[in-house]
Design a protein around this motif. Sequence first.
Motif, PDB file in Angstrom:
ATOM      1  N   GLU A 147       0.824  -1.206   0.000  1.00  0.00           N
ATOM      2  CA  GLU A 147       0.000   0.000   0.000  1.00  0.00           C
ATOM      3  C   GLU A 147       0.858   1.256   0.000  1.00  0.00           C
ATOM      4  OE1 GLU A 147      -3.580   0.479   0.088  1.00  0.00           O
ATOM      5  OE2 GLU A 147      -3.447  -1.573  -0.677  1.00  0.00           O
ATOM      6  N   ALA A 148       2.025   1.176   0.598  1.00  0.00           N
ATOM      7  CA  ALA A 148       2.940   2.319   0.631  1.00  0.00           C
ATOM      8  C   ALA A 148       3.786   2.415  -0.629  1.00  0.00           C
ATOM      9  CB  ALA A 148       3.848   2.220   1.859  1.00  0.00           C
ATOM     10  N   GLY A 149       3.684   1.416  -1.496  1.00  0.00           N
ATOM     11  CA  GLY A 149       4.472   1.415  -2.724  1.00  0.00           C
ATOM     12  C   GLY A 149       5.894   0.922  -2.526  1.00  0.00           C
ATOM     13  N   ASP A 173       9.097 -26.248  -1.852  1.00  0.00           N
ATOM     14  CA  ASP A 173       9.625 -25.836  -3.157  1.00  0.00           C
ATOM     15  C   ASP A 173       8.585 -25.095  -3.982  1.00  0.00           C
ATOM     16  OD1 ASP A 173       7.891 -27.876  -3.832  1.00  0.00           O
ATOM     17  OD2 ASP A 173       9.305 -28.926  -5.141  1.00  0.00           O
ATOM     18  N   THR A 174       7.410 -24.882  -3.385  1.00  0.00           N
ATOM     19  CA  THR A 174       6.314 -24.162  -4.045  1.00  0.00           C
ATOM     20  C   THR A 174       5.642 -23.279  -3.008  1.00  0.00           C
ATOM     21  OG1 THR A 174       5.949 -26.066  -5.506  1.00  0.00           O
ATOM     22  CG2 THR A 174       4.219 -24.393  -5.440  1.00  0.00           C
ATOM     23  N   LEU A 175       5.495 -21.984  -3.326  1.00  0.00           N
ATOM     24  CA  LEU A 175       4.869 -21.042  -2.402  1.00  0.00           C
ATOM     25  C   LEU A 175       3.613 -20.462  -3.031  1.00  0.00           C
ATOM     26  CD1 LEU A 175       7.970 -19.071  -1.021  1.00  0.00           C
ATOM     27  CD2 LEU A 175       6.911 -21.177  -0.119  1.00  0.00           C
ATOM     28  N   VAL A 176       2.537 -20.473  -2.278  1.00  0.00           N
ATOM     29  CA  VAL A 176       1.264 -19.907  -2.715  1.00  0.00           C
ATOM     30  C   VAL A 176       1.170 -18.479  -2.203  1.00  0.00           C
ATOM     31  CG1 VAL A 176      -1.247 -20.076  -2.550  1.00  0.00           C
ATOM     32  CG2 VAL A 176       0.141 -22.160  -2.704  1.00  0.00           C
ATOM     33  N   LEU A 177       0.951 -17.536  -3.112  1.00  0.00           N
ATOM     34  CA  LEU A 177       0.766 -16.134  -2.741  1.00  0.00           C
ATOM     35  C   LEU A 177      -0.709 -15.937  -2.432  1.00  0.00           C
ATOM     36  CD1 LEU A 177       3.022 -14.504  -5.497  1.00  0.00           C
ATOM     37  CD2 LEU A 177       3.669 -15.413  -3.252  1.00  0.00           C
ATOM     38  N   GLY A 178      -1.056 -16.095  -1.162  1.00  0.00           N
ATOM     39  CA  GLY A 178      -2.455 -16.166  -0.760  1.00  0.00           C
ATOM     40  C   GLY A 178      -3.089 -14.841  -0.413  1.00  0.00           C
ATOM     41  N   CYS A 179      -2.613 -13.776  -0.999  1.00  0.00           N
ATOM     42  CA  CYS A 179      -3.186 -12.436  -0.835  1.00  0.00           C
ATOM     43  C   CYS A 179      -2.950 -11.701  -2.143  1.00  0.00           C
ATOM     44  CB  CYS A 179      -2.526 -11.710   0.335  1.00  0.00           C
ATOM     45  SG  CYS A 179      -2.954  -9.947   0.480  1.00  0.00           S
ATOM     46  N   THR A 180      -3.927 -10.934  -2.599  1.00  0.00           N
ATOM     47  CA  THR A 180      -3.785 -10.282  -3.903  1.00  0.00           C
ATOM     48  C   THR A 180      -2.735  -9.187  -3.905  1.00  0.00           C
ATOM     49  OG1 THR A 180      -5.661  -8.812  -3.392  1.00  0.00           O
ATOM     50  CG2 THR A 180      -6.129 -10.835  -4.640  1.00  0.00           C
ATOM     51  N   HIS A 181      -2.294  -8.738  -2.738  1.00  0.00           N
ATOM     52  CA  HIS A 181      -1.183  -7.784  -2.684  1.00  0.00           C
ATOM     53  C   HIS A 181       0.148  -8.452  -3.009  1.00  0.00           C
ATOM     54  CE1 HIS A 181      -4.069  -5.291  -0.438  1.00  0.00           C
ATOM     55  NE2 HIS A 181      -3.262  -4.265  -0.614  1.00  0.00           N
ATOM     56  N   TYR A 182       0.276  -9.739  -2.710  1.00  0.00           N
ATOM     57  CA  TYR A 182       1.580 -10.382  -2.760  1.00  0.00           C
ATOM     58  C   TYR A 182       2.165 -10.537  -4.167  1.00  0.00           C
ATOM     59  CZ  TYR A 182       0.465 -11.626   2.124  1.00  0.00           C
ATOM     60  OH  TYR A 182       0.129 -11.586   3.451  1.00  0.00           O
ATOM     61  N   PRO A 183       1.360 -10.675  -5.244  1.00  0.00           N
ATOM     62  CA  PRO A 183       1.987 -10.743  -6.573  1.00  0.00           C
ATOM     63  C   PRO A 183       2.859  -9.531  -6.898  1.00  0.00           C
ATOM     64  CG  PRO A 183      -0.239 -11.573  -6.718  1.00  0.00           C
ATOM     65  CD  PRO A 183      -0.077 -11.018  -5.323  1.00  0.00           C
ATOM     66  N   PHE A 184       2.570  -8.377  -6.293  1.00  0.00           N
ATOM     67  CA  PHE A 184       3.408  -7.208  -6.532  1.00  0.00           C
ATOM     68  C   PHE A 184       4.783  -7.349  -5.864  1.00  0.00           C
ATOM     69  CE2 PHE A 184      -0.871  -5.252  -7.080  1.00  0.00           C
ATOM     70  CZ  PHE A 184      -0.709  -4.897  -8.413  1.00  0.00           C
ATOM     71  N   GLN A 235      -4.468  11.041  -3.173  1.00  0.00           N
ATOM     72  CA  GLN A 235      -3.136  11.279  -3.720  1.00  0.00           C
ATOM     73  C   GLN A 235      -2.283  10.011  -3.627  1.00  0.00           C
ATOM     74  OE1 GLN A 235      -1.056  14.597  -1.999  1.00  0.00           O
ATOM     75  NE2 GLN A 235       0.656  14.461  -3.399  1.00  0.00           N
ATOM     76  N   GLN A 236      -2.404   9.319  -2.493  1.00  0.00           N
ATOM     77  CA  GLN A 236      -1.675   8.064  -2.316  1.00  0.00           C
ATOM     78  C   GLN A 236      -2.177   7.000  -3.293  1.00  0.00           C
ATOM     79  OE1 GLN A 236       0.880   7.475  -0.487  1.00  0.00           O
ATOM     80  NE2 GLN A 236       0.938   5.350   0.222  1.00  0.00           N
ATOM     81  N   MET A 237      -3.490   6.925  -3.432  1.00  0.00           N
ATOM     82  CA  MET A 237      -4.074   5.965  -4.381  1.00  0.00           C
ATOM     83  C   MET A 237      -3.572   6.224  -5.794  1.00  0.00           C
ATOM     84  SD  MET A 237      -6.385   3.660  -5.435  1.00  0.00           S
ATOM     85  CE  MET A 237      -7.482   3.279  -6.823  1.00  0.00           C
ATOM     86  N   ASN A 238      -3.575   7.461  -6.200  1.00  0.00           N
ATOM     87  CA  ASN A 238      -3.168   7.790  -7.564  1.00  0.00           C
ATOM     88  C   ASN A 238      -1.667   7.556  -7.782  1.00  0.00           C
ATOM     89  OD1 ASN A 238      -5.812   8.530  -8.135  1.00  0.00           O
ATOM     90  ND2 ASN A 238      -5.461  10.692  -7.701  1.00  0.00           N
ATOM     91  N   ARG A 239      -0.876   7.913  -6.786  1.00  0.00           N
ATOM     92  CA  ARG A 239       0.575   7.765  -6.938  1.00  0.00           C
ATOM     93  C   ARG A 239       0.988   6.293  -6.937  1.00  0.00           C
ATOM     94  NH1 ARG A 239       4.864   6.932  -3.690  1.00  0.00           N
ATOM     95  NH2 ARG A 239       3.584   6.993  -1.790  1.00  0.00           N
ATOM     96  N   VAL A 240       0.621   5.586  -5.874  1.00  0.00           N
ATOM     97  CA  VAL A 240       1.041   4.185  -5.763  1.00  0.00           C
ATOM     98  C   VAL A 240       0.280   3.313  -6.749  1.00  0.00           C
ATOM     99  CG1 VAL A 240       1.245   2.199  -4.222  1.00  0.00           C
ATOM    100  CG2 VAL A 240       1.667   4.507  -3.349  1.00  0.00           C
ATOM    101  N   GLY A 241      -1.027   3.576  -6.877  1.00  0.00           N
ATOM    102  CA  GLY A 241      -1.830   2.780  -7.798  1.00  0.00           C
ATOM    103  C   GLY A 241      -1.332   2.876  -9.228  1.00  0.00           C
TER     104      GLY A 241
END
Length: 261
Positions: A147-149, A173-184, A235-241
């Motif tokens: 969220e902070a970029g 040897d396999t990790l599940v990214l179980g939150c939609t933030h984590y792919p970033f 402003q944060q949404m626009n910048r980081v998003g």
Amino acid sequence: MIGVFDSGLGGLSVLREIVARRPDMSAIYVADSGHCPYGVKSADQIIERATVITDFLLAQGAQLIVVACNTATIAAVEYLRANYSVPFVGMEPAVKPAVARTRSGVIGVLATGAALAGNKLLTLIDRHRGSVRVITQPCPGLVEQVEAGDLDGPITVALLREYALPLLAAGADTLVLGCTHYPFLREALAQIVGPDVVLLDTGEAVARRVDSLLPAVDSAAAAGALRWYSSGELQQMNRVGSCLWGGAINADALTEDDGAR
């Protein structure tokens, strides 16, 4: 038109998969950043926020809603399906494909505390694990870093090492990214775990599901149009998003009055 919402900006990782598959589709994205993170909230609190946002999206003309948040899916999607007539597409951590991919017989699931506290994820693991050992790892702080970029700064990298390295030490040897933030955080995480560890998320699977439902959705909005809303600081949404999305975002405010309509 579809509506997509998340506790914050993580759902952009899902929306980009949907748009990549169907660039002609119109969508409204709501970042509930004013109430982020969901991972520390109770199920009742998450249901309340999901209801407010669903009412708003329906008022805007959404005919299908993507709950682009693993925590909100676990806490609220069944409630939403029981109380609204539109279709809802939720997130399901990639446990099944991870079980199929592992060579060591051990996988790790990175998720929020609320997701790991819910029966839905535990039931999913029990259904698909077979003889595979599944290790769950709560990851406090990662959502806030995205969220902070901060995708690869010292604090973020330290958190990723703290959460991932014990899983590797246990043989995963396999990790599940179980939150939609984590792919970033995929690139930073890949640097830590190395090329032999598989990282899986479910954004593409959700995009396929949305695509299969779109023929039943009569969108009156302009093809390919995207609208953005946030309950947090714009402003944060626009910048980081914009950085996460890879293109300019100019969000409008989602107020409590908006959600009440």
